[in-house]
Write a protein that holds these residues in place. Sequence first.
Motif, PDB file in Angstrom:
ATOM      1  N   MET A 163     -38.032 -50.477  12.475  1.00 15.16           N
ATOM      2  CA  MET A 163     -38.890 -51.151  11.496  1.00 15.16           C
ATOM      3  C   MET A 163     -40.377 -50.972  11.828  1.00 15.16           C
ATOM      4  O   MET A 163     -41.197 -50.700  10.930  1.00 15.16           O
ATOM      5  CB  MET A 163     -38.521 -52.641  11.438  1.00 15.16           C
ATOM      6  N   SER A 164     -40.729 -51.114  13.103  1.00 14.46           N
ATOM      7  CA  SER A 164     -42.150 -50.971  13.472  1.00 14.46           C
ATOM      8  C   SER A 164     -42.644 -49.565  13.146  1.00 14.46           C
ATOM      9  O   SER A 164     -43.760 -49.387  12.644  1.00 14.46           O
ATOM     10  CB  SER A 164     -42.349 -51.220  14.968  1.00 14.46           C
ATOM     11  N   GLN A 165     -41.795 -48.574  13.445  1.00 13.43           N
ATOM     12  CA  GLN A 165     -42.204 -47.181  13.146  1.00 13.43           C
ATOM     13  C   GLN A 165     -42.414 -46.965  11.658  1.00 13.43           C
ATOM     14  O   GLN A 165     -43.377 -46.352  11.230  1.00 13.43           O
ATOM     15  CB  GLN A 165     -41.126 -46.213  13.628  1.00 13.43           C
ATOM     16  N   MET A 166     -41.477 -47.475  10.868  1.00 14.09           N
ATOM     17  CA  MET A 166     -41.576 -47.277   9.417  1.00 14.09           C
ATOM     18  C   MET A 166     -42.828 -47.961   8.845  1.00 14.09           C
ATOM     19  O   MET A 166     -43.568 -47.391   8.046  1.00 14.09           O
ATOM     20  CB  MET A 166     -40.312 -47.825   8.743  1.00 14.09           C
ATOM     21  N   LEU A 167     -43.054 -49.214   9.278  1.00 16.33           N
ATOM     22  CA  LEU A 167     -44.220 -49.953   8.773  1.00 16.33           C
ATOM     23  C   LEU A 167     -45.509 -49.218   9.159  1.00 16.33           C
ATOM     24  O   LEU A 167     -46.434 -49.077   8.335  1.00 16.33           O
ATOM     25  CB  LEU A 167     -44.219 -51.384   9.327  1.00 16.33           C
ATOM     26  N   GLY A 168     -45.569 -48.725  10.397  1.00 13.78           N
ATOM     27  CA  GLY A 168     -46.752 -47.992  10.859  1.00 13.78           C
ATOM     28  C   GLY A 168     -46.944 -46.700  10.079  1.00 13.78           C
ATOM     29  O   GLY A 168     -48.066 -46.354   9.688  1.00 13.78           O
ATOM     30  N   ARG A 169     -45.844 -46.004   9.796  1.00 16.70           N
ATOM     31  CA  ARG A 169     -45.926 -44.706   9.115  1.00 16.70           C
ATOM     32  C   ARG A 169     -46.546 -44.818   7.719  1.00 16.70           C
ATOM     33  O   ARG A 169     -47.262 -43.938   7.274  1.00 16.70           O
ATOM     34  CB  ARG A 169     -44.524 -44.102   9.001  1.00 16.70           C
ATOM     35  N   VAL A 170     -46.263 -45.924   7.024  1.00 19.94           N
ATOM     36  CA  VAL A 170     -46.801 -46.037   5.662  1.00 19.94           C
ATOM     37  C   VAL A 170     -48.177 -46.727   5.639  1.00 19.94           C
ATOM     38  O   VAL A 170     -48.756 -46.931   4.580  1.00 19.94           O
ATOM     39  CB  VAL A 170     -45.820 -46.739   4.696  1.00 19.94           C
ATOM     40  N   GLY A 171     -48.693 -47.091   6.811  1.00 18.47           N
ATOM     41  CA  GLY A 171     -50.072 -47.582   6.876  1.00 18.47           C
ATOM     42  C   GLY A 171     -50.254 -49.052   7.183  1.00 18.47           C
ATOM     43  O   GLY A 171     -51.363 -49.574   7.075  1.00 18.47           O
TER      44      GLY A 171
END
Length: 284
Positions: free
Chosen positions: A193-201
Amino acid sequence: MATPQQPKDHWSAEKYHSAASFVPKLTSTVLTYLAPQPQDKILDLGCGDGVLTAQIAAAVSSSDGGKVLGLDASPSFIDSAKRNHEGTTCSFHLQDCTRLEGCAELREGGWDKVFSNAALHWILRAPETRESVFRRVHEALEPGGKFVFEMGGAGNVAEVQAGFTAALVSKGGLTLREAREASPWFFPSTQWMSQMLGRVGFEVEVCELEYRPTECSPERADGSGGLGGWLRLMGAQFLEAVPEGRREEVLREVEGIVEGVVRREEDGSRWLGYVRLRAVARKK
Ligand code: BEZ
């Protein structure tokens, strides 16, 4: 003219109330994170029967510009939400939340907060639509706006997931791979989840897991509620993977498998191993 096939609506506000009325009640932490303010414009993704949406709407004020909009893909839930909870600060729209690009209110942007409780594990089921859900939420928010949510996290109701998988193979005649693919849920880890949230900004402020065993509601005389009612309602898509004639046998097998791990010796109550993933992510 041919009518496009509507996806099956598994939900009913009444059955949900019998099997899972605890869901909107166990929300104090995520609501503290949301901290709704009178002027807030808040979107509620996967709002279900609207009970929690209305609770959030009670904290916003239309004279301050505040409003809350609940979105859900189930016509039954949205009908019930409109009938029981629509008001000056609270409205509801039928919307497939896996395809948010089709939602005009979201595309227009201007939202201060996007909220979701106990819905993203359904919405994010298909790997190919996951990232676009997060991107659309990010676009809908004002700079500094927050995405606040709670959903099932890694290991959530693992006994049920394993029980359905085993029963679909032993009583439903599916291969192990087919049985695994019948799962309607996605329960990510905090790392995912942290990676995904970071990836979209997003900037991730909170991303946490909590093990929260949760007692099944009492069984009712009509067979709703209880462990069986929960499995029938929440596991409807597992059951649909096998022909109708086999579903009752599959269900009984799942109940038999999970009974040994969810039943408490002291009073016969049944507790499911809920694991919650909560996050607060800010648009930079
Ligand atoms: C949950 O809220 O964690 C949940 C709800 C239904 C099925 C599985 C999990």
